[in-house]
Motif scaffolding. Sequence first.
Motif, PDB file in Angstrom:
ATOM      1  N   ARG A 132     -62.378   8.612 -81.468  1.00 30.95           N
ATOM      2  CA  ARG A 132     -62.342   7.245 -80.709  1.00 30.95           C
ATOM      3  C   ARG A 132     -63.247   6.406 -81.573  1.00 30.95           C
ATOM      4  NH1 ARG A 132     -63.691   9.605 -75.165  1.00 30.95           N
ATOM      5  NH2 ARG A 132     -61.640  10.570 -74.655  1.00 30.95           N
ATOM      6  N   GLY A 133     -63.819   7.010 -82.662  1.00 29.05           N
ATOM      7  CA  GLY A 133     -64.770   6.284 -83.370  1.00 29.05           C
ATOM      8  C   GLY A 133     -63.910   5.061 -84.369  1.00 29.05           C
ATOM      9  N   VAL A 134     -64.976   4.535 -84.802  1.00 27.85           N
ATOM     10  CA  VAL A 134     -64.372   3.231 -85.692  1.00 27.85           C
ATOM     11  C   VAL A 134     -64.039   3.870 -87.079  1.00 27.85           C
ATOM     12  CG1 VAL A 134     -66.904   2.774 -86.454  1.00 27.85           C
ATOM     13  CG2 VAL A 134     -64.946   1.008 -86.608  1.00 27.85           C
ATOM     14  N   CYS A 135     -62.897   3.536 -87.365  1.00 26.02           N
ATOM     15  CA  CYS A 135     -62.535   4.055 -88.915  1.00 26.02           C
ATOM     16  C   CYS A 135     -63.199   2.956 -89.859  1.00 26.02           C
ATOM     17  CB  CYS A 135     -61.011   4.053 -89.046  1.00 26.02           C
ATOM     18  SG  CYS A 135     -60.105   5.555 -88.687  1.00 26.02           S
ATOM     19  N   LYS A 136     -63.585   3.279 -91.043  1.00 31.44           N
ATOM     20  CA  LYS A 136     -63.899   2.656 -92.111  1.00 31.44           C
ATOM     21  C   LYS A 136     -63.669   2.870 -93.432  1.00 31.44           C
ATOM     22  CE  LYS A 136     -67.600   4.645 -90.921  1.00 31.44           C
ATOM     23  NZ  LYS A 136     -67.000   5.287 -89.819  1.00 31.44           N
ATOM     24  N   THR A 137     -62.979   1.932 -94.041  1.00 36.96           N
ATOM     25  CA  THR A 137     -62.166   2.456 -95.381  1.00 36.96           C
ATOM     26  C   THR A 137     -62.834   1.348 -96.578  1.00 36.96           C
ATOM     27  OG1 THR A 137     -60.376   3.055 -94.249  1.00 36.96           O
ATOM     28  CG2 THR A 137     -60.084   2.292 -96.404  1.00 36.96           C
ATOM     29  N   PHE A 138     -63.230   1.982 -97.558  1.00 40.23           N
ATOM     30  CA  PHE A 138     -63.556   1.216 -98.581  1.00 40.23           C
ATOM     31  C   PHE A 138     -62.699   1.554 -99.784  1.00 40.23           C
ATOM     32  CE2 PHE A 138     -67.289   2.722 -96.248  1.00 40.23           C
ATOM     33  CZ  PHE A 138     -68.028   1.771 -96.239  1.00 40.23           C
ATOM     34  N   PHE A 139     -62.136   0.339-100.238  1.00 39.16           N
ATOM     35  CA  PHE A 139     -61.168   0.387-101.382  1.00 39.16           C
ATOM     36  C   PHE A 139     -62.123   0.103-102.787  1.00 39.16           C
ATOM     37  CE2 PHE A 139     -58.075  -0.584 -98.073  1.00 39.16           C
ATOM     38  CZ  PHE A 139     -57.162   0.437 -98.502  1.00 39.16           C
ATOM     39  N   ARG A 140     -61.925   1.031-103.661  1.00 39.53           N
ATOM     40  CA  ARG A 140     -62.640   0.883-104.880  1.00 39.53           C
ATOM     41  C   ARG A 140     -61.644   1.008-106.177  1.00 39.53           C
ATOM     42  NH1 ARG A 140     -67.346   5.242-103.932  1.00 39.53           N
ATOM     43  NH2 ARG A 140     -65.675   6.484-104.353  1.00 39.53           N
ATOM     44  N   GLN A 141     -61.708  -0.315-106.803  1.00 37.03           N
ATOM     45  CA  GLN A 141     -60.912  -0.392-108.043  1.00 37.03           C
ATOM     46  C   GLN A 141     -61.645   0.431-109.078  1.00 37.03           C
ATOM     47  OE1 GLN A 141     -59.344  -3.725-110.557  1.00 37.03           O
ATOM     48  NE2 GLN A 141     -58.221  -3.805-108.816  1.00 37.03           N
ATOM     49  N   ALA A 142     -61.181   1.440-109.554  1.00 37.02           N
ATOM     50  CA  ALA A 142     -61.965   1.914-110.955  1.00 37.02           C
ATOM     51  C   ALA A 142     -61.831   1.223-112.012  1.00 37.02           C
ATOM     52  CB  ALA A 142     -61.505   3.553-111.154  1.00 37.02           C
ATOM     53  N   ALA A 143     -63.079   1.290-112.876  1.00 40.85           N
ATOM     54  CA  ALA A 143     -62.938   0.250-114.009  1.00 40.85           C
ATOM     55  C   ALA A 143     -62.081   0.878-115.267  1.00 40.85           C
ATOM     56  CB  ALA A 143     -64.390   0.203-114.759  1.00 40.85           C
ATOM     57  N   GLU A 144     -62.227   2.395-115.174  1.00 44.29           N
ATOM     58  CA  GLU A 144     -61.070   3.331-115.835  1.00 44.29           C
ATOM     59  C   GLU A 144     -60.902   4.397-115.121  1.00 44.29           C
ATOM     60  OE1 GLU A 144     -62.894   4.070-120.202  1.00 44.29           O
ATOM     61  OE2 GLU A 144     -64.056   2.432-119.999  1.00 44.29           O
TER      62      GLU A 144
END
Length: 119
Positions: free
Chosen positions: A36-48
């Motif tokens: 029931r907790g809050v989902c957290k998503t981090f998108f990270r575009q890799a430099a390489e």
Amino acid sequence: MPHITVDYSPQLADSFDRPGFVRELHPLVREWVASRGVCKTFFRQAAETWVDDADGQLTAFVHIAIGLLPGRPEGLKARLSEEVLRLLDKHLRPVLGRQVVRSAEVRDLTPSYRLRTGW
């Protein structure tokens, strides 16, 4: 509580429907892990990004890591990883001339994990 990180190659920026993916990802993860907790998503575009590719083809990469509080069976985590990859394939268009290596893992958060919301 689910803590999700998505790392992806910059070549996929225009072919990866990140908003659509996350809209379906959060309910999927919460349902599978009964959270029931809050989902957290981090998108990270890799430099390489580099993928060991013997034939020299251009290869892009996406890796999804899902951190959960301990206690879920390994089988459930493996099946959730498969479901997440299926969902990713739905939101990732092919990029001309590029293979895309996709991976997902579901792991336990360390006992030091803490979350605060609000002020």
